[in-house]
Design a protein around this motif. Sequence first.
Motif, short mmCIF file in Angstrom:
data_model
loop_
_atom_site.label_atom_id
_atom_site.label_comp_id
_atom_site.label_asym_id
_atom_site.label_seq_id
_atom_site.Cartn_x
_atom_site.Cartn_y
_atom_site.Cartn_z
N HIS A 331 35.70 59.58 42.88
CA HIS A 331 35.42 59.75 44.31
C HIS A 331 36.68 60.08 45.13
O HIS A 331 36.63 60.06 46.36
CB HIS A 331 34.78 58.47 44.85
N ASN A 332 37.80 60.38 44.44
CA ASN A 332 39.05 60.76 45.13
C ASN A 332 39.51 59.70 46.12
O ASN A 332 39.98 60.01 47.22
CB ASN A 332 38.89 62.10 45.85
N CYS A 333 39.38 58.44 45.74
CA CYS A 333 39.75 57.34 46.64
C CYS A 333 41.26 57.27 46.82
O CYS A 333 42.04 57.47 45.88
CB CYS A 333 39.23 56.01 46.10
N THR A 334 41.67 56.97 48.04
CA THR A 334 43.10 56.83 48.37
C THR A 334 43.46 55.40 48.75
O THR A 334 44.64 55.06 48.80
CB THR A 334 43.47 57.77 49.52
N VAL A 335 42.45 54.58 49.06
CA VAL A 335 42.66 53.18 49.44
C VAL A 335 41.69 52.32 48.63
O VAL A 335 40.52 52.68 48.47
CB VAL A 335 42.41 52.95 50.94
N VAL A 336 42.18 51.20 48.09
CA VAL A 336 41.30 50.25 47.39
C VAL A 336 41.42 48.89 48.06
O VAL A 336 42.42 48.59 48.72
CB VAL A 336 41.65 50.14 45.89
N GLN A 337 40.40 48.07 47.88
CA GLN A 337 40.42 46.70 48.39
C GLN A 337 40.48 45.72 47.22
O GLN A 337 39.97 46.01 46.13
CB GLN A 337 39.18 46.42 49.24
N TYR A 338 41.09 44.58 47.46
CA TYR A 338 41.22 43.59 46.40
C TYR A 338 41.19 42.19 46.98
O TYR A 338 41.37 41.96 48.17
CB TYR A 338 42.54 43.78 45.64
N ILE A 339 40.92 41.24 46.10
CA ILE A 339 41.37 39.87 46.28
C ILE A 339 42.30 39.61 45.11
O ILE A 339 42.29 40.36 44.12
CB ILE A 339 40.19 38.86 46.30
N GLY A 340 43.11 38.58 45.20
CA GLY A 340 44.16 38.38 44.20
C GLY A 340 43.68 38.45 42.77
O GLY A 340 44.32 39.04 41.89
N GLU A 341 42.51 37.86 42.50
CA GLU A 341 42.01 37.82 41.14
C GLU A 341 41.66 39.21 40.62
O GLU A 341 41.77 39.47 39.42
CB GLU A 341 40.79 36.90 41.06
N ILE A 342 41.23 40.12 41.50
CA ILE A 342 40.89 41.47 41.06
C ILE A 342 42.10 42.14 40.43
O ILE A 342 42.00 42.79 39.38
CB ILE A 342 40.35 42.29 42.25
N CYS A 343 43.26 42.01 41.05
CA CYS A 343 44.47 42.63 40.52
C CYS A 343 44.83 42.03 39.16
O CYS A 343 45.28 42.75 38.25
CB CYS A 343 45.62 42.46 41.50
N ARG A 344 44.64 40.73 39.01
CA ARG A 344 44.93 40.09 37.72
C ARG A 344 43.96 40.56 36.65
O ARG A 344 44.35 40.81 35.51
CB ARG A 344 44.86 38.56 37.87
N TYR A 345 42.69 40.72 37.01
CA TYR A 345 41.71 41.23 36.06
C TYR A 345 42.06 42.65 35.62
O TYR A 345 41.91 43.01 34.45
CB TYR A 345 40.30 41.22 36.68
N LEU A 346 42.52 43.48 36.56
CA LEU A 346 42.88 44.85 36.22
C LEU A 346 44.08 44.88 35.28
O LEU A 346 44.13 45.70 34.35
CB LEU A 346 43.18 45.64 37.49
N LEU A 347 45.03 43.98 35.52
CA LEU A 347 46.21 43.93 34.65
C LEU A 347 45.86 43.46 33.24
O LEU A 347 46.56 43.80 32.28
CB LEU A 347 47.27 43.00 35.26
N SER A 348 44.79 42.69 33.10
CA SER A 348 44.40 42.19 31.78
C SER A 348 43.65 43.23 30.96
O SER A 348 43.40 43.03 29.77
CB SER A 348 43.53 40.93 31.92
N GLN A 349 43.31 44.37 31.60
CA GLN A 349 42.60 45.44 30.89
C GLN A 349 43.57 46.22 29.98
O GLN A 349 44.76 46.33 30.27
CB GLN A 349 41.98 46.41 31.89
N PRO A 350 43.06 46.76 28.88
CA PRO A 350 43.92 47.60 28.03
C PRO A 350 44.37 48.85 28.79
O PRO A 350 43.67 49.34 29.67
CB PRO A 350 43.02 47.96 26.85
N VAL A 351 45.56 49.33 28.46
CA VAL A 351 46.10 50.52 29.11
C VAL A 351 45.19 51.71 28.82
O VAL A 351 44.78 51.92 27.67
CB VAL A 351 47.54 50.80 28.63
N ARG A 352 44.88 52.48 29.87
CA ARG A 352 44.07 53.69 29.70
C ARG A 352 44.63 54.77 30.62
O ARG A 352 45.21 54.47 31.68
CB ARG A 352 42.59 53.41 30.02
N PRO A 353 44.48 56.06 30.25
CA PRO A 353 45.07 57.16 31.03
C PRO A 353 44.65 57.17 32.49
O PRO A 353 45.44 57.51 33.38
CB PRO A 353 44.57 58.41 30.29
N ALA A 354 43.40 56.78 32.77
CA ALA A 354 42.88 56.88 34.13
C ALA A 354 43.64 56.02 35.12
O ALA A 354 43.62 56.30 36.32
CB ALA A 354 41.41 56.49 34.15
#
Length: 594
Positions: A331-354
């Motif tokens: 969707h060509n997003c330029t801004v994302v929203q988070y709460i602290g846990e969301i960022c930690r969940y994203l960091l726990s994901q395996p590395v991917r090109p996207a």
Amino acid sequence: MHNAASVSASLGSMGMLRLFGVSWSWSLAAGLGVYLGTRTWKYFYIAARTAKRDLNGLYVLLRVKMALWRYMGNGSNIPSIFAQTVNLHPNKPALIYEATGETWTFAQLDELSNGVAHWARGQGWVSGDVVALFMESRPLQVALWLGFAKVGVEAALINFNLRHDSLLHCVGVSGSRAIVFGAELADAMLEVRSSLSQSMVRFCTGDLGAEHLASLSAQPLDPMLASAARHPPSPCVPPKGMNDRLFYIYTSGTTGLPKAAIVVHSRYYRIAAFGYFAFRMRPDDIIYDCLPLYHSAGNIMGVGQCLIHGLTVVVKKKFSASRFWEDCIKHNCTVVQYIGEICRYLLSQPVRPAEKDHKVRLAVGNGLRPSVWEAFTERFGVAQIGEFYGATECNCSIANMDGKVGACGFNSRILPNVYPIRLVRVDEDSMELVRNSQGLCSPPCLAGEPGLLVGRINQKDPLRRFDGYANQDATRKKIANNVFKKNDSAYISGVEGKAGMAAIADTTGSFDCSSFLDEVQRALPPYARPVFLRISPQVDTTGTFKIQKTRLQREGYDPRLTTDQIYFLNARAARYEAVNEELYNAIAEGRMSL
């Protein structure tokens, strides 16, 4: 000598700001602040280090405040401000529903919300009536509350995780005359069907069979909206202004039943506008909103940028760590929203090109820990973090405008009275405010000292008013008097949330963790369930028969500090497990998620 030093400090600060490229008008204002505020060189040092940040904050504050005064003066409200946005770009995408790919332009959102307004009037609802919305996040939820607002009806945005008593409480405390629910929550409605008032009209949106609708005494909403008129409704009588109620948003209910916080039109504008200007959003930004629309972060900080400033918002039904960056790219997003846990969940994901092929430059939210902050920006290439602090109902919101890692905001040292907030000391046992011999909350906390954030209340100022909750007793509990000066009043914020522990007195040794978990799963949403249990023969009390919570908090879940049995809720295994030293270390080191 003092006067000469003050003059020198004032001139020095003006010169330094000019070197930074700050205009003469702002430099003069800062120089005057230095002169009037103090005559010490320590103050000059602080002013030199913080002036650019503070003046930027002052600019944002004044811009929002002037807009609010203008809207209040001409009788505007959120629907009328949205109408101006529609006129600017009727064919621009307003909301995109990520689950289906459906796109609503500003004109289409306006027309559908008009249809909601006409339908609401057809039900006999008038200005001041309340209707509960109970559904998972979708653009229709925005059209519903916006359409209600066009005819003065107030929505109560119910958390879709609530069940049983909590759900009934939230519907009841708002005084709702009707409820609109999503078909996906039909089972939750079935559980409380017999407890809802027979006079409460029920409508369902989504696919639900006639037999199921009949069992819930509900009417299908979608065909009613499809046949509703699309022209603008006549104004509500009496008209609603910026200080009138828009809708209700509920507190999380982690320390009791949720409270219905009153959101007036000016508060909605204030939250959205502060986010837009403080974090330098742009008219062509596209926001990825994966936060629930029953709360202010998703519905005001996110969707508010669409309604107020004309940004496109992508509404995600539920957060998905595995799809996050792919959605942003799609969707060509330029801004994302988070709460602290969301960022930690994203960091726990395996590395991917996207994760680095996106166009996201800004992440806006709260609760981001310093350790996660830097790892998030470095790994995903997000240039700016827009961290802020503030409850839906508070008058002391703050924002990190200069990107300092770990900070959620600031309180100006050179212009402290422009936005009168303060971190005050509290007694950690009683949570009572600590007062001096004059009965005031002074001096404020020192650097590194914990306390409560308070904001001076002024009901005539749209930035400092406190509208409270539907329950007046709950409102009174959040107000303290004689804080900054005699006979004033101030809003008291909460303390930072932590994973919850329930201390249970088991005098017979018959406590059953499995039965307890079954009960809390039926009665409480996931975030309100105790993560830890401490089973004791008795619960220690003070001499005045108050539970000794401070000692329990200090000992935490460390099994080495007590002979009591401690259990941990393993969410994946859906059971409580005894905490031994090995499990304790796994939790403490982050190898076991809470």
